[in-house]
Each structure stands twice: as C-alpha cells, then as structure tokens.
Scaffold this active site. Sequence first.
Site, PDB file in Angstrom:
ATOM      1  N   THR A 332      -6.494   1.901  -0.438  1.00 42.06           N
ATOM      2  CA  THR A 332      -7.654   1.067  -0.706  1.00 42.06           C
ATOM      3  C   THR A 332      -7.562   0.539  -2.132  1.00 42.06           C
ATOM      4  O   THR A 332      -7.187   1.274  -3.036  1.00 42.06           O
ATOM      5  CB  THR A 332      -8.931   1.912  -0.550  1.00 42.06           C
ATOM      6  N   ASP A 444       6.200  -6.106   4.330  1.00 42.32           N
ATOM      7  CA  ASP A 444       4.847  -6.426   4.781  1.00 42.32           C
ATOM      8  C   ASP A 444       4.399  -7.766   4.225  1.00 42.32           C
ATOM      9  O   ASP A 444       3.301  -7.889   3.693  1.00 42.32           O
ATOM     10  CB  ASP A 444       3.890  -5.297   4.379  1.00 42.32           C
TER      11      ASP A 444
END
Length: 647
Positions: A332, A444
């Site tokens: 996060t 990614d």
Amino acid sequence: MEKSSLLIASIAFLLLISRSNGDARTQVIKVFCDEEIHNDDTYFVPNYVQAMEIVSTEMQTSHNATVEVGTGPNTNYVLAQCYNDLSSQDCMLCYAETRTVFPSCYPRNGGRIYLDGCFMRLQNYSFYEEYTGSYDTIVCGNITRESVEFQNSTKQAVLNVVADALSNDEYFGRGEVVVVPGNKSVYVMAECWRTLSPGNCRKCLENASEVISKCLPWSEGRALNTGCFMRYSDTNFLNPIQQTGGSKNKGKMVAIIISIISSVLVLAVALMIVLYIKRYKYIQHMRRGSYDVEKLAKILTDSSLNFKYSTIEKATANWDESNKLGQGGFGTVYKGVLSDGREIAVKRLYVNNKFRAADFYNEVNIISSVEHKNLVRLLGCSCSGPESILVYEYLPNMSLDLFIFDEIKGKELNWEKRFQIIIGTTEGLVYLHENTKNRIIHRDIKASNILLDLRLRAKIADFGLARSFQDDKSHISTAIAGTLGYMAPEYLAHGQLTEKADVYSFGVLLLEIVTGMENNKSNTMEYTDSLISTTWKHFQKGTVEQIFDPNLFMDIYPNTIFKKDAIKVVHVGLLCTQEAPSLRPTMSNVLKMLAKDDEHLPFPSNPPFIDEKTMELNNITKKLLHDHEGESSSSIATVSHSEFYPR
Ligand SMILES: *[C@@H]1O[C@H](CO)[C@@H](O)[C@H](O)[C@H]1NC(C)=O
Ligand SMILES: *[C@@H]1O[C@H](CO)[C@@H](O)[C@H](O)[C@H]1NC(C)=O
Ligand SMILES: *[C@@H]1O[C@H](CO)[C@@H](O)[C@H](O)[C@H]1NC(C)=O
Ligand SMILES: *[C@@H]1O[C@H](CO)[C@@H](O)[C@H](O)[C@H]1NC(C)=O
Ligand SMILES: *[C@@H]1O[C@H](CO)[C@@H](O)[C@H](O)[C@H]1NC(C)=O
Ligand SMILES: *[C@@H]1O[C@H](CO)[C@@H](O)[C@H](O)[C@H]1NC(C)=O
C-alpha cells in the site's frame, strides 16, 4: 572506524532477526483441481481476477474471507482461510502463495489448495457448508515412530485439540502432549473453515481425527478434509501464540525491538561480533555469490538510504487513511512529508523480507542507484524497522490510468503529450532492460505504474522490486494475478520471464494510450472483445482511426501527420503483443520504430487469441501446457489463447 561499523551492522542484523515472528508455512501440501472445464471464459477470468483481488484485500485485515463474484453458472465462490496461529503478515504470505499456485488449475472449473499455513477453495457454486467429500485424503510423513507411547500420545493430543477447536468461535485448536517416557512431544493443530456450522465442524473434525490416525505410526500426518484441516507431528510446527489486533502487535513489536536495542548495547561487543559472523556465514551460505563484509556494513550504515521507522510513521501521520495514495502489487502506498518539507511516497510492503534481509537491502541499494529521467527514484527504505518499507520520490500528478481512461481528464493529454509519454516510457524501459550493470525486468508494466510528473513526463514506478523476489515465488504472486490483461501468454501459463514479457505489457499499454480503452475490464459483465483483438481486426481492415480516443485530436485540426503517428503506435503495439516472444521487438527496436520516420515495420502476426471459434478447448490447453518452447512454430500459429484473457 572499522569496529564501529561492524557494531552497527551487528545491531542491524539483530533487529532484522528479531522481526521474525513466526513461520508462514507456505509449503504446498496438495492442490486438487476439479474435472470440469469452466463454463465460459468471457466471464470466468474477469470474475476470477476480481475475486482474488477482493480476497486479497480482506486477507489484509482478517484470517478468512469468502467472496462471490458474478452471476449464474459463472459465479466464482471463493473461500480463503489462514490457520489461526499465523501472524497477519504471514497470513498474507501464505495467501500469496495460494494465489501463485492456484492458476495451475486453469481452465478447470474450481479446485482447492492446502498449504501448511492456509487453505483456499474456488467453485462455481456455494460450497460453504460442505465438510466431507470425495477429495478428502490424508498425507503422511515418511519416518516411523514405532513406539506405542507415541501413538497413544498422538491420539490423546488429537482428541484434546478437537475438543479445543469445538470450544471456541475460531474453530481452532492446538496442543502438545508429552510422550512418556522420553522428552519428545507430539504437536497437533486442527481448524474448521469459518463458514461451517458448529455441528458440521464437529463432524468434519471427528472424521479427520479418525482418518488421521491411519498415518500412525508415521511421525507426521495431515488430514485434508473438505471442511477442515488437521496435522500432527513430532516436530513443533506451531507458531508462538499470536497477539490479536494488528496495531497492538506492532506496538509490542516496537517495544521488543527497543528492549533488544538496549540490551544489545550493554552486551559485550564480542558477543555481537560472534553473532554477526554466524549470521554472515549463514547469509554467505544462502547467497549464490559471495558478499563483502565491509561492503555490507557500509550499505547498512549508509544513512542516506536508511530511513528510521519513526521518521516514516511521523511523515505519514501514523499511516493515516487520508494519506493513502493507492494499492500496488506489493503493498500500500502512502503520501508522506518529511520534517524538512520534502514530499515522499511510502510503500508499505505486504511481506516482510525477514529471511532475506541482506539480499533485500542489497536490492534496494541497486534499485536506488538506478537513475534515469523516466524512472521513479527510490530514495531508500526502512529495512530495520518492524516492517519492510520503501521510500520513493513523490509525484503529484498521479498515474496515467487516471487520465487516459477518464473522459474528462483524458482531455488534458492530447496526442503530442501522449506521444511524449510513450517515448519517455520506452526510454525508461530501454534503460531497465539494456543497462549493462543490472538488467531489470519490470514485470508489471501497466497504466497505473506510469506516473506523471508536474510537466506530465512519464516516470515508471515499481520497477526492480520483483528482482529481489525472483527466487521466492510467494512474493511476486500479487503482481502475477493482479494484472492479467497485461501479461504475456508465456509468462502467464509457464512463468517464463524474459524482457519480452515487459514488451508484451508495453504493447498493451500503447493500445490503451491510443484508444483510451482498458484491455482488462474485469468488472463489467457485458461481453466485450479484448482491446487487442478489436485493434487487430481494425488494423487488418485499415480502420484503426475508428477506435482512436476522441480526446486525442481535440485541439489539433484534423492533422494527417499526427494520425499517421498514432497509426504507427498501434502498429508497434501489435508487434509487441505478438504471441511468440521471439517475434516481439526489443525495447530499443521499439524506440527506433517510434522515433524514426523511415524505420521499416514488419506486418504483425496474429495476437494470441484470434479465431477462437475454430479451436477446440482441449487443443488450447494442450498447446498451453506443452508447446511453449516451440516458439518458431507458434509464429505461424493462429491458435487461440483466448482462454486466458479477460475481455
Ligand atoms: C471470518 O469469519 C467470521 C466468522 O464466520 C466472520 O464473522 C468474518 O466476517 C469473516 N471475515 C471475513 C473477512 O470474511
Ligand atoms: C458450474 O459449471 C459447470 C460447467 O462448467 C456447469 O455445468 C454447472 O451447472 C455450474 N454450476 C452451477 C451451480 O451453476
Ligand atoms: C470421512 O469422510 C470421508 C469422505 O466423506 C469418508 O469416505 C470416510 O468414510 C469418513 N471416515 C470416517 C471415519 O467417518
Ligand atoms: C521423507 O520426506 C522428506 C520431505 O518430504 C524428504 O526430504 C526425504 O527425502 C524423505 N525420506 C525418504 C526416506 O523418503
Ligand atoms: C496405549 O493405549 C492402549 C489403548 O488405549 C492401552 O491399552 C495401552 O496400555 C496404552 N499403552 C501405553 C504404553 O500407554
Ligand atoms: C531428556 O533430556 C535430557 C536433557 O535435555 C537428557 O539428558 C536426557 O537424556 C533426555 N532423555 C531422553 C529419554 O531422551
């Protein structure tokens, strides 16, 4: 000088060791895949991806999750549960492993996976009350403990633990029974899935305790039941009893660390050096290459890379919700402001690299030394605190996806700006792939990982992190399942990772930038063709202009030169998303194609999933499983891999 850096290194290592608060028990015991092929790919894959995301979020705060995504025969019902003696972080780790391994059941309709630390099951029907079934089995050890006492004690311990598990809401029991005579104990653990009624939990555990006794006289046994899990062993696999409540735990952790620091300081330096050398030897052993003591000490003491945990806590106002910027593959992200006013982005990793701390630190060192105008700069980490935290430069304009997929904000990026962003991203990737010191595969690449600075220049985020997780599959799984629409077929199906997997993702990104459409729209229920196949159809017909983002040429009078560029970008995008990795251009070729007007572009071969109507599912599966190395042959293959793609 030398001595003091050794001392600091020793303390740092002790801190790293002290973070270890349990074992995630991520070894996979068994995976059961159903026989039936799933109903309809169009819905199954997006539902699956979405379900995994939701479970992932829930598992961050809980030890169990149930999720239902979709409707009718395509609904994905998922149950995930960690055993109660895992810490929340170890639970994340264990779940991450299930997520990595589970796709091996594809394209089966469902399945279940048992790990030593957690369980997950997926079906297209509600199975939450099921407690026994035809898959149920036992897995026994391979060393015998012939003694009758051991067998008696095990049976006793199993009974105790079942009673224990049935007496609490968590359906969890654990216990130890000493085998007399002798000093050895037998350890047992049992847990029902939280969705069962107490009656069904009882039936499941009673069945498990019956069947697990068949493992005797083996020293180890596990019962894998539909509704519960049980294990006994003569070695202690149980984690220390967990404190519940995450923040309390953290406070406790900090307290422990502080007490360790103070006691360490009064301990003799000699003892620390002994420990340090031991630890160092261990790391030497763990690493493939050798490692330089001084270098390690220097890295650890390098104050500019290491942020104090307290500094970061303060900068983010104790992880205040309002500072949360978003969720990425590995953790996060929070916004933070340092005391000198500098703004930072703080990534709080899901996993704590406690066992590979030195490697991790080394990795951070490498990534932070990577400098390029199109890469987000890693400023350092808090590697010695209770959590693994990375600190990046802060970019106020957020990520590309917030622009291109938004009708209103999309207007801020006309064709010229988008082309600049494309070139910048390309240059960043060329640098990552082709810088000779440390070749880095991003893994990614996607719109939300392209950040924009104040002048809307592209900066690639989140690179390099995966590198340090390379050997350790559990760490990359969140990235793997998270962005299915961007993943190269060979990577998705076989975990084959080369730079060409990045090239594929980059190709998807190019198409998204030009069309303003998302390739992976996992949350819509309507049937939509995948962006790649739509683009491919238009490209063949010469009608690519029809799918351009209307925002592209808002402020430019219809201009054929810009249109020509946009068509070229689509062309390059299709070259990058070809099925055979060997046909995809390298990033420096891509740069040439984009930047030079006279560069010859070959005609792209089919993207991975066209003509699916002519295909039989079994062939696809076979091809996926066996044909991945025959790249030369697949260049002419028009075979469909559509089964893997959300559309
Ligand atoms: C875990 O299970 C308990 C008991 O069934 C339930 O109350 C709780 O909501 C579950 N947690 C999640 C995240 O589903
Ligand atoms: C689950 O999927 C299979 C086909 O894959 C289908 O036959 C079955 O009806 C589905 N189950 C439910 C409850 O929809
Ligand atoms: C346990 O459950 C399995 C699966 O339903 C069944 O085959 C077996 O007979 C049961 N064993 C006992 C002892 O209840
Ligand atoms: C017993 O199992 C362990 C772990 O599964 C394995 O490493 C070992 O080789 C096995 N021993 C024998 C004798 O099969
Ligand atoms: C083990 O259990 C059996 C049956 O309960 C009992 O007869 C036997 O005496 C026990 N043996 C020992 C050594 O405790
Ligand atoms: C039990 O442990 C003690 C010390 O740990 C040892 O001296 C003794 O031999 C052990 N006994 C058996 C039966 O293993």
